[in-house]
Design a protein around this motif. Structure first.
Motif, PDB file in Angstrom:
ATOM      1  N   PRO A 322       0.801  -1.236   0.000  1.00 35.46           N
ATOM      2  CA  PRO A 322       0.000   0.000   0.000  1.00 35.46           C
ATOM      3  C   PRO A 322       0.830   1.281   0.000  1.00 35.46           C
ATOM      4  N   ARG A 323       2.111   1.171   0.276  1.00 39.77           N
ATOM      5  CA  ARG A 323       2.977   2.359   0.228  1.00 39.77           C
ATOM      6  C   ARG A 323       3.272   2.770  -1.220  1.00 39.77           C
ATOM      7  N   ILE A 324       3.129   1.849  -2.142  1.00 41.15           N
ATOM      8  CA  ILE A 324       3.422   2.109  -3.549  1.00 41.15           C
ATOM      9  C   ILE A 324       2.203   2.768  -4.194  1.00 41.15           C
ATOM     10  N   GLY A 325       2.441   3.724  -5.057  1.00 41.75           N
ATOM     11  CA  GLY A 325       1.337   4.383  -5.744  1.00 41.75           C
ATOM     12  C   GLY A 325       0.516   3.407  -6.564  1.00 41.75           C
ATOM     13  N   ASP A 326      -0.761   3.725  -6.741  1.00 40.13           N
ATOM     14  CA  ASP A 326      -1.587   2.931  -7.640  1.00 40.13           C
ATOM     15  C   ASP A 326      -1.037   3.012  -9.059  1.00 40.13           C
ATOM     16  N   VAL A 327      -0.428   4.157  -9.366  1.00 42.58           N
ATOM     17  CA  VAL A 327       0.214   4.392 -10.658  1.00 42.58           C
ATOM     18  C   VAL A 327       1.611   4.925 -10.390  1.00 42.58           C
ATOM     19  N   LEU A 328       2.601   4.474 -11.159  1.00 37.27           N
ATOM     20  CA  LEU A 328       3.956   5.004 -11.067  1.00 37.27           C
ATOM     21  C   LEU A 328       4.330   5.636 -12.397  1.00 37.27           C
ATOM     22  N   ALA A 329       4.914   6.827 -12.347  1.00 39.09           N
ATOM     23  CA  ALA A 329       5.338   7.547 -13.547  1.00 39.09           C
ATOM     24  C   ALA A 329       6.813   7.874 -13.419  1.00 39.09           C
ATOM     25  N   VAL A 330       7.594   7.322 -14.340  1.00 41.02           N
ATOM     26  CA  VAL A 330       9.049   7.342 -14.227  1.00 41.02           C
ATOM     27  C   VAL A 330       9.643   7.839 -15.541  1.00 41.02           C
ATOM     28  N   PRO A 331      10.043   9.106 -15.624  1.00 45.35           N
ATOM     29  CA  PRO A 331      10.530   9.645 -16.894  1.00 45.35           C
ATOM     30  C   PRO A 331      11.814   8.977 -17.385  1.00 45.35           C
ATOM     31  N   TYR A 332      11.903   8.800 -18.695  1.00 50.53           N
ATOM     32  CA  TYR A 332      13.160   8.371 -19.310  1.00 50.53           C
ATOM     33  C   TYR A 332      13.722   9.452 -20.224  1.00 50.53           C
ATOM     34  N   ALA A 333      12.887  10.359 -20.720  1.00 46.84           N
ATOM     35  CA  ALA A 333      13.379  11.539 -21.415  1.00 46.84           C
ATOM     36  C   ALA A 333      13.908  12.519 -20.364  1.00 46.84           C
ATOM     37  N   ASP A 334      14.532  13.607 -20.826  1.00 48.20           N
ATOM     38  CA  ASP A 334      15.095  14.585 -19.891  1.00 48.20           C
ATOM     39  C   ASP A 334      14.005  15.531 -19.384  1.00 48.20           C
ATOM     40  N   CYS A 335      12.985  14.938 -18.783  1.00 45.59           N
ATOM     41  CA  CYS A 335      11.885  15.736 -18.255  1.00 45.59           C
ATOM     42  C   CYS A 335      11.639  15.388 -16.800  1.00 45.59           C
ATOM     43  N   ALA A 336      10.962  16.287 -16.114  1.00 45.57           N
ATOM     44  CA  ALA A 336      10.611  16.095 -14.721  1.00 45.57           C
ATOM     45  C   ALA A 336       9.110  16.277 -14.575  1.00 45.57           C
ATOM     46  N   ILE A 337       8.493  15.479 -13.710  1.00 44.04           N
ATOM     47  CA  ILE A 337       7.072  15.622 -13.399  1.00 44.04           C
ATOM     48  C   ILE A 337       6.999  16.413 -12.106  1.00 44.04           C
ATOM     49  N   VAL A 338       6.693  17.699 -12.209  1.00 39.13           N
ATOM     50  CA  VAL A 338       6.775  18.604 -11.066  1.00 39.13           C
ATOM     51  C   VAL A 338       5.386  19.017 -10.602  1.00 39.13           C
ATOM     52  N   ALA A 339       5.371  19.601  -9.407  1.00 40.64           N
ATOM     53  CA  ALA A 339       4.149  20.189  -8.843  1.00 40.64           C
ATOM     54  C   ALA A 339       4.537  21.579  -8.361  1.00 40.64           C
ATOM     55  N   SER A 340       4.359  22.583  -9.227  1.00 41.17           N
ATOM     56  CA  SER A 340       4.913  23.906  -8.968  1.00 41.17           C
ATOM     57  C   SER A 340       4.283  24.601  -7.765  1.00 41.17           C
ATOM     58  N   VAL A 341       3.045  24.258  -7.447  1.00 49.80           N
ATOM     59  CA  VAL A 341       2.373  24.867  -6.307  1.00 49.80           C
ATOM     60  C   VAL A 341       2.687  24.098  -5.026  1.00 49.80           C
ATOM     61  N   ALA A 342       2.540  22.797  -5.073  1.00 50.65           N
ATOM     62  CA  ALA A 342       2.748  21.972  -3.881  1.00 50.65           C
ATOM     63  C   ALA A 342       4.219  21.824  -3.520  1.00 50.65           C
ATOM     64  N   GLU A 343       5.097  21.831  -4.523  1.00 56.79           N
ATOM     65  CA  GLU A 343       6.529  21.586  -4.299  1.00 56.79           C
ATOM     66  C   GLU A 343       7.350  22.631  -5.070  1.00 56.79           C
ATOM     67  N   PRO A 344       7.264  23.903  -4.725  1.00 52.34           N
ATOM     68  CA  PRO A 344       7.931  24.932  -5.530  1.00 52.34           C
ATOM     69  C   PRO A 344       9.444  24.819  -5.568  1.00 52.34           C
ATOM     70  N   GLN A 345      10.064  24.447  -4.463  1.00 57.86           N
ATOM     71  CA  GLN A 345      11.525  24.338  -4.448  1.00 57.86           C
ATOM     72  C   GLN A 345      11.990  23.213  -5.358  1.00 57.86           C
ATOM     73  N   GLU A 346      11.395  22.035  -5.204  1.00 60.79           N
ATOM     74  CA  GLU A 346      11.792  20.890  -6.016  1.00 60.79           C
ATOM     75  C   GLU A 346      11.467  21.116  -7.491  1.00 60.79           C
ATOM     76  N   ALA A 347      10.394  21.863  -7.782  1.00 67.28           N
ATOM     77  CA  ALA A 347      10.000  22.109  -9.166  1.00 67.28           C
ATOM     78  C   ALA A 347      11.040  22.921  -9.923  1.00 67.28           C
ATOM     79  N   ALA A 348      11.889  23.652  -9.199  1.00 64.29           N
ATOM     80  CA  ALA A 348      12.910  24.484  -9.833  1.00 64.29           C
ATOM     81  C   ALA A 348      14.236  23.759 -10.023  1.00 64.29           C
ATOM     82  N   PHE A 349      14.341  22.525  -9.549  1.00 65.52           N
ATOM     83  CA  PHE A 349      15.605  21.802  -9.662  1.00 65.52           C
ATOM     84  C   PHE A 349      16.020  21.659 -11.125  1.00 65.52           C
ATOM     85  N   VAL A 350      17.312  21.814 -11.367  1.00 60.69           N
ATOM     86  CA  VAL A 350      17.891  21.532 -12.687  1.00 60.69           C
ATOM     87  C   VAL A 350      18.291  20.069 -12.776  1.00 60.69           C
ATOM     88  N   GLY A 351      19.013  19.593 -11.782  1.00 61.50           N
ATOM     89  CA  GLY A 351      19.413  18.191 -11.729  1.00 61.50           C
ATOM     90  C   GLY A 351      18.418  17.388 -10.913  1.00 61.50           C
TER      91      GLY A 351
END
Length: 371
Positions: A322-351
């Motif tokens: 139950p700790r694992i998401g019902d869905v997992l999304a794992v990028p392989y392209a050079d993209c990030a799945i961000v949440a700019s409102v909920a996680e503003p600091q992490e959303a700005a990460f370059v690396g």
């Protein structure tokens, strides 16, 4: 692109932990075939992926000269999971530290497993990660076990989950960490770990390969060389990392692309390894939507598909599912799945890191020996 499934049982960080114990004379498997040593030193560099190190031999000549062996970190390729793997000698599916942010089953809120913070009552670290640590096992065998790292980490919930049994030596400066290592290695059959985290934090802010990152890599290289000089006769030092890193050029923002929030109760994990927890009955629709939106950018799988594909190891303990998401999304392209409102600091990460790409999965295994 095919996912780089970690080589559980043969060449992961869990196998390194087991092999280090065997090298200093404890009973157990030695899957990496490490030679016996009177003392072992593990130098863990946060974020120093093998491909990143290989790209800059001129900046890190000491370590680059030894780069002929790599391990896979485990999934997700992130500090929480990798340090728990090193700390227990178990794959993620066994120790249960399955990501940076995870839902606390049955509560409706998440636990940040690194910071040990939550929007509800905190889970006791020993309950969240109950497996015996390698440090507890070593201490029970009368092997002195020491960890040298920033003093602020000593009393954290995360440390209590994965470093139980270790003698913690708080040391904030490089010189102090080297002095701590030198002292710890005076004990017979010692098992010593020393941590360096600034390479990862700079990589998040400016990207790997940036001038600031290269400056940190040069400091790590000099630190590794100085640590090697502290080794007494009969000792071995191993240098590794908890994960690699990629520089992102595209951000898919779930807080501006509203369709990705439909049917989602909680968004966990991190930008390169998302756990998506759905409202009751919405899992299949969320899976289809995320697959459509992220086509050509990410592997999107159901919990069952991820578990059966071995992402977390040969098996996942039923109580951890139950700790694992019902869905997992794992990028392989050079993209990030961000949440700019909920996680503003992490959303700005370059690396960023977490995924199943070689750049994030492959970590070096370097050896210096005075046997």
């Amino acid at each position: 692109m095919r996912a780089q499934i970690p080589a559980y049982g043969t060449a992961t960080l869990a196998d390194l932990s087991s092999s280090l114990l065997a090298a200093i004379g404890m009973d157990g498997d030695n899957p990496l075939g490490l030679a016996p040593a009177e003392r072992v030193l593990l130098f863990l560099v946060d974020g120093m992926g093998a491909e990143l190190l290989r790209a800059h031999p001129e900046t890190a000549p000491f370590m680059s000269a030894m780069l002929d062996r790599v391990l896979t970190a485990g999934f997700p390729a992130t500090t929480v999971t990798s340090l728990a793997t090193l700390g227990t000698g178990l794959p993620p599916g066994e120790h249960g530290m399955l990501g940076y942010q995870l839902a606390v089953p049955g509560t409706g809120y998440m636990l940040n497993c690194l910071r040990w913070t939550a929007q509800g009552p905190l889970v006791e670290p020993g309950d969240w990660q109950p497996a015996p640590t390698v440090y507890e096992r070593a201490a029970a065998a009368d092997i002195p076990v020491s960890y040298i790292g920033p003093a602020k980490f000593e009393t954290t919930g995360f440390n209590r989950a994965v470093y139980r049994g270790v003698r913690f030596v708080g040391a904030d400066e490089v010189d102090d960490r080297i002095a701590g290592v030198r002292h710890a290695l005076t004990e017979p059959r010692a098992h010593v770990s020393v941590y360096y985290g600034d390479l990862d934090s700079i990589g998040h802010r400016t990207g790997w390969g940036s001038p600031a990152w290269l400056d940190q890599l040069a400091r790590v290289d000099r630190m590794a060389e100085r640590l090697a000089e502290t080794l007494p006769p009969g000792s071995a030092m191993y240098v590794t990392a908890d994960h690699g890193m990629v520089n992102v050029t595209e951000r898919v923002d779930v807080d501006t692309l509203g369709v990705l929030r439909e049917g989602v109760a909680l968004l966990g994990g991190e930008a390169r390894a998302r756990h998506v927890y759905t409202v009751p009955g919405a899992a299949e629709a969320v899976l289809d939507t995320w697959r459509d939106i992220l086509a050509g950018k990410a592997w999107v799988a159901s919990r069952q598909e991820a578990v059966e594909s071995g992402w977390f190891g040969p098996r996942v303990r039923p109580e951890w599912l139950p700790r694992i998401g019902d869905v997992l999304a794992v990028p392989y392209a050079d993209c990030a799945i961000v949440a700019s409102v909920a996680e503003p600091q992490e959303a700005a990460f370059v690396g960023c890191h977490g995924s199943l790409t070689p750049a994030e999965q492959y970590v070096p295994l370097l050896e210096v020996s005075t046997r």
